[in-house]
Design a protein around this motif. Structure first.
Motif, PDB file in Angstrom:
ATOM      1  N   ALA A 333       0.896  -0.851   0.269  1.00 18.67           N
ATOM      2  CA  ALA A 333       0.152   0.014  -0.133  1.00 18.67           C
ATOM      3  C   ALA A 333       0.075   1.358  -0.012  1.00 18.67           C
ATOM      4  O   ALA A 333      -0.075   2.512  -0.406  1.00 18.67           O
ATOM      5  CB  ALA A 333      -1.190  -0.369   0.840  1.00 18.67           C
ATOM      6  N   GLN A 334       1.987   0.967   0.335  1.00 21.07           N
ATOM      7  CA  GLN A 334       2.722   2.115   0.940  1.00 21.07           C
ATOM      8  C   GLN A 334       2.859   3.156  -1.141  1.00 21.07           C
ATOM      9  O   GLN A 334       3.696   2.391  -1.428  1.00 21.07           O
ATOM     10  CB  GLN A 334       4.082   2.563   1.486  1.00 21.07           C
ATOM     11  N   GLY A 335       3.597   4.171  -0.850  1.00 20.24           N
ATOM     12  CA  GLY A 335       3.439   4.908  -2.246  1.00 20.24           C
ATOM     13  C   GLY A 335       1.707   4.915  -3.632  1.00 20.24           C
ATOM     14  O   GLY A 335       2.493   5.006  -4.525  1.00 20.24           O
ATOM     15  N   VAL A 336       1.018   3.761  -2.478  1.00 19.80           N
ATOM     16  CA  VAL A 336       0.105   3.471  -3.330  1.00 19.80           C
ATOM     17  C   VAL A 336      -1.307   4.155  -3.417  1.00 19.80           C
ATOM     18  O   VAL A 336      -1.677   4.648  -3.190  1.00 19.80           O
ATOM     19  CB  VAL A 336      -0.069   1.602  -3.901  1.00 19.80           C
ATOM     20  N   ARG A 337      -1.660   3.487  -1.928  1.00 21.09           N
ATOM     21  CA  ARG A 337      -3.027   3.775  -1.038  1.00 21.09           C
ATOM     22  C   ARG A 337      -2.750   4.114   0.421  1.00 21.09           C
ATOM     23  O   ARG A 337      -1.582   3.571   0.727  1.00 21.09           O
ATOM     24  CB  ARG A 337      -3.832   2.529  -1.283  1.00 21.09           C
ATOM     25  N   ASN A 338      -3.917   5.004   1.178  1.00 24.96           N
ATOM     26  CA  ASN A 338      -4.237   5.642   1.966  1.00 24.96           C
ATOM     27  C   ASN A 338      -5.042   4.297   3.083  1.00 24.96           C
ATOM     28  O   ASN A 338      -6.086   4.646   2.369  1.00 24.96           O
ATOM     29  CB  ASN A 338      -4.205   6.186   1.837  1.00 24.96           C
ATOM     30  N   VAL A 339      -4.166   3.299   3.713  1.00 26.99           N
ATOM     31  CA  VAL A 339      -5.035   2.524   4.231  1.00 26.99           C
ATOM     32  C   VAL A 339      -4.972   2.212   5.995  1.00 26.99           C
ATOM     33  O   VAL A 339      -5.595   1.270   6.784  1.00 26.99           O
ATOM     34  CB  VAL A 339      -5.017   0.927   3.743  1.00 26.99           C
ATOM     35  N   SER A 340      -4.348   3.557   6.696  1.00 21.33           N
ATOM     36  CA  SER A 340      -4.373   3.011   7.648  1.00 21.33           C
ATOM     37  C   SER A 340      -5.239   3.989   8.418  1.00 21.33           C
ATOM     38  O   SER A 340      -5.957   4.226   8.092  1.00 21.33           O
ATOM     39  CB  SER A 340      -3.268   4.053   8.497  1.00 21.33           C
ATOM     40  N   HIS A 341      -5.082   3.802  10.123  1.00 18.99           N
ATOM     41  CA  HIS A 341      -6.347   3.927  11.368  1.00 18.99           C
ATOM     42  C   HIS A 341      -5.973   6.026  11.174  1.00 18.99           C
ATOM     43  O   HIS A 341      -6.234   6.148  12.458  1.00 18.99           O
ATOM     44  CB  HIS A 341      -5.720   3.403  11.647  1.00 18.99           C
ATOM     45  N   GLY A 342      -5.109   6.656  10.595  1.00 16.44           N
ATOM     46  CA  GLY A 342      -5.144   7.700  11.017  1.00 16.44           C
ATOM     47  C   GLY A 342      -3.725   7.640  10.734  1.00 16.44           C
ATOM     48  O   GLY A 342      -2.886   8.877  10.803  1.00 16.44           O
ATOM     49  N   CYS A 343      -2.712   6.773  11.083  1.00 13.04           N
ATOM     50  CA  CYS A 343      -1.248   6.953  11.231  1.00 13.04           C
ATOM     51  C   CYS A 343      -0.482   7.462   9.425  1.00 13.04           C
ATOM     52  O   CYS A 343      -0.941   7.035   8.597  1.00 13.04           O
ATOM     53  CB  CYS A 343      -0.690   6.531  11.881  1.00 13.04           C
ATOM     54  N   VAL A 344       0.952   7.328   9.547  1.00 15.12           N
ATOM     55  CA  VAL A 344       1.696   7.652   8.381  1.00 15.12           C
ATOM     56  C   VAL A 344       2.974   6.207   8.865  1.00 15.12           C
ATOM     57  O   VAL A 344       3.202   6.420   9.422  1.00 15.12           O
ATOM     58  CB  VAL A 344       2.605   8.986   8.035  1.00 15.12           C
ATOM     59  N   ASN A 345       2.694   5.518   8.065  1.00 17.64           N
ATOM     60  CA  ASN A 345       3.168   4.855   7.850  1.00 17.64           C
ATOM     61  C   ASN A 345       4.317   4.254   6.927  1.00 17.64           C
ATOM     62  O   ASN A 345       3.793   4.554   5.739  1.00 17.64           O
ATOM     63  CB  ASN A 345       2.405   3.032   8.272  1.00 17.64           C
ATOM     64  N   ALA A 346       5.181   3.409   7.360  1.00 17.52           N
ATOM     65  CA  ALA A 346       6.808   3.642   5.711  1.00 17.52           C
ATOM     66  C   ALA A 346       7.521   2.564   6.312  1.00 17.52           C
ATOM     67  O   ALA A 346       7.331   1.439   7.012  1.00 17.52           O
ATOM     68  CB  ALA A 346       7.341   3.974   6.415  1.00 17.52           C
ATOM     69  N   ARG A 347       8.042   1.786   5.381  1.00 12.51           N
ATOM     70  CA  ARG A 347       8.460   0.425   4.861  1.00 12.51           C
ATOM     71  C   ARG A 347       9.511   0.237   6.477  1.00 12.51           C
ATOM     72  O   ARG A 347      10.495   1.455   6.760  1.00 12.51           O
ATOM     73  CB  ARG A 347       9.359   0.829   4.069  1.00 12.51           C
ATOM     74  N   PRO A 348       9.741  -0.334   6.674  1.00 10.58           N
ATOM     75  CA  PRO A 348      10.148  -1.083   8.368  1.00 10.58           C
ATOM     76  C   PRO A 348      11.684  -0.476   7.633  1.00 10.58           C
ATOM     77  O   PRO A 348      12.121   0.079   9.235  1.00 10.58           O
ATOM     78  CB  PRO A 348      10.193  -2.338   8.407  1.00 10.58           C
ATOM     79  N   ASP A 349      13.081  -0.328   7.398  1.00 13.92           N
ATOM     80  CA  ASP A 349      13.899   0.169   7.522  1.00 13.92           C
ATOM     81  C   ASP A 349      13.432   1.157   7.757  1.00 13.92           C
ATOM     82  O   ASP A 349      14.566   2.144   8.317  1.00 13.92           O
ATOM     83  CB  ASP A 349      14.353  -0.534   6.400  1.00 13.92           C
ATOM     84  N   GLN A 350      13.450   1.962   6.603  1.00 13.42           N
ATOM     85  CA  GLN A 350      13.144   3.195   6.634  1.00 13.42           C
ATOM     86  C   GLN A 350      12.478   4.187   8.158  1.00 13.42           C
ATOM     87  O   GLN A 350      12.650   5.505   8.620  1.00 13.42           O
ATOM     88  CB  GLN A 350      12.684   4.369   5.613  1.00 13.42           C
ATOM     89  N   ALA A 351      11.655   3.401   8.077  1.00  9.00           N
ATOM     90  CA  ALA A 351      10.861   4.055   9.741  1.00  9.00           C
ATOM     91  C   ALA A 351      12.016   3.401  10.515  1.00  9.00           C
ATOM     92  O   ALA A 351      11.453   4.849  12.143  1.00  9.00           O
ATOM     93  CB  ALA A 351       9.355   3.858  10.046  1.00  9.00           C
ATOM     94  N   ARG A 352      13.005   2.722  11.310  1.00 11.99           N
ATOM     95  CA  ARG A 352      14.078   2.692  11.997  1.00 11.99           C
ATOM     96  C   ARG A 352      14.217   3.722  11.528  1.00 11.99           C
ATOM     97  O   ARG A 352      14.845   4.523  12.494  1.00 11.99           O
ATOM     98  CB  ARG A 352      14.631   1.052  11.343  1.00 11.99           C
TER      99      ARG A 352
END
Length: 395
Positions: A333-352
């Motif tokens: 979904a990242q880079g394609v669609r908004n599917v979260s409950h309101g947060c901004v989520n990213a790929r695990p390595d980039q979020a780290r």
């Protein structure tokens, strides 16, 4: 001619003649132009010693800490003045008037403290010992945030000051607060309630500098029976200028450090099926981080539609309404669609990476949704125009 000069034992005839001459002179119609030979009587008196007055007077008790010490000299100048607080070596300073006949102390006095005052003018010395009042309520700075030991802050960081007692005389306390930066920028305080006041700059802090916050509140009256009893200083460090721009429509996040892009991240934001699940647009600040963070759906219990209770890795909070930038393995979904409950989520390595490099007070500017971040939602203070912000000052 002085008729008395050189005569020790005048004859009776000459003495009578002199007396007659003096009588004639004194009875003249113009004393100022009378007999030039008349003598004028002169006397010499010992000069009076100067007098010194000290306020508060000797033995005064329950003196208000905001009262000034005033010393005056009559008939002379003030030569020496000493004011000592209790048994400490601290001396109170003050200023003289132009002719050094009056001295007034600077600042406030310490509550619950005995003072000894001594003054000298010429041969005259005077002393006074008095005691300041014990406050019914003692005001202190309970917390300054963000201000962890060794912490480096982002350029959007506020200075949030919390007091241990309610402040009703806010102007007096605000005058005792100061913020000094190596690279000065305009700023203002805003009272959120009776115990919390927040400092925000008009524009972001210039990066890479030191800032000193000082609360010189000792002796300052904060309300009925309430006085500051302890000063406070915090040394803050502003780090790099880190600005993250999140475009929820393009599903992208770009991170800039000191003007240079250092990270490009595909993200997924709130699905926006309800207001609760809509990511807020506006200038957010990074507030805290956790790894992991337990996230539970608000207002729902287990079994309700939309209920969740999950542990999320590398989460950086950006509001009080449950919004984080965090890791999520739904890369589809990242880079394609908004599917979260309101947060901004990213790929695990980039979020780290984001989690590891964030400074509290870094800017996360989100665009693309129809839900605006409220100025008092977390550290959303930049949502309020500075012209409006400074109206919250007591000055």
């Amino acid at each position: 001619m002085n008729i008395a000069s050189g005569w020790k034992k005048p004859t009776a005839g000459i003495a009578l003649l002199a007396a007659a001459a003096l009588t004639a002179s004194c009875s003249s119609g113009n004393a100022a132009t009378g007999n030039a030979g008349a003598s004028k009587a002169t006397t010499s008196a010992t000069p009076q010693a100067p007098t010194i007055t000290i306020s508060p007077a000797e033995g005064s008790a329950k003196v208000s800490p905001d009262k000034k010490i005033v010393i005056t000299a009559s008939g002379g100048t003030l030569d020496e003045i000493t004011v000592q607080a209790g048994t400490s070596d601290d001396e109170i300073t003050g200023t003289y008037n132009a002719d050094k006949t009056r001295w007034v102390s600077k600042g406030t006095l310490k509550p619950s403290t005995g003072y000894t005052v001594s003054a000298k003018s010429g041969v005259t010395t005077a002393t006074s010992a008095f005691t300041t009042i014990k406050p019914e309520r003692e005001l202190q700075v309970a917390d300054v945030t963000p201000n962890a030991k060794g912490e480096t802050l982002g350029v959007g960081a506020p200075i949030i000051v919390t007091f241990n007692q309610p402040v009703t005389q806010k102007a007096a306390i605000e005058r005792a607060l100061s913020v000094k930066a190596e690279k000065p920028v305009k700023g203002a305080w805003r009272w959120i309630n009776d115990t919390v006041v927040i400092y925000r700059t008009a524009t972001y802090w210039p990066a890479h500098q030191k800032v000193t916050f000082t609360a010189d509140i000792e002796g300052v009256k904060a309300g009925k029976g309430t006085y500051g009893v302890k000063d406070y200083t915090a040394n803050l460090k502003i780090g790099a200028k880190v600005i993250s721009k999140v475009d929820t429509k393009k599903h992208m996040m770009y991170v800039y450090k000191d003007g240079k892009r250092v990270q490009t991240m595909r993200i997924s934001a709130g699905m926006a099926t309800t207001r609760e699940y809509t990511t807020t647009s506006g200038v957010h600040l990074t507030m805290e981080r956790g790894n992991p963070v337990r996230m539970i759906s608000p207002g729902r219990k287990k079994g309700d539609p939309g209920y969740y209770d999950v542990m999320i890795n590398h989460a950086v909070r950006i509001s009080n309404s449950g919004e984080y930038v965090h890791a999520k393995d739904n890369v589809w979904a990242q880079g394609v669609r908004n599917v979260s409950h309101g947060c901004v989520n990213a790929r695990p390595d980039q979020a780290r990476w984001f989690y590891s490099t964030m400074q509290r007070g870094d800017v996360v500017d989100i665009t693309g949704t129809d839900r605006e971040l409220e100025w008092n939602n977390g550290w959303g203070f930049w949502q309020m125009p500075f012209s409006q912000w400074k109206k919250g000052s007591a000055l």
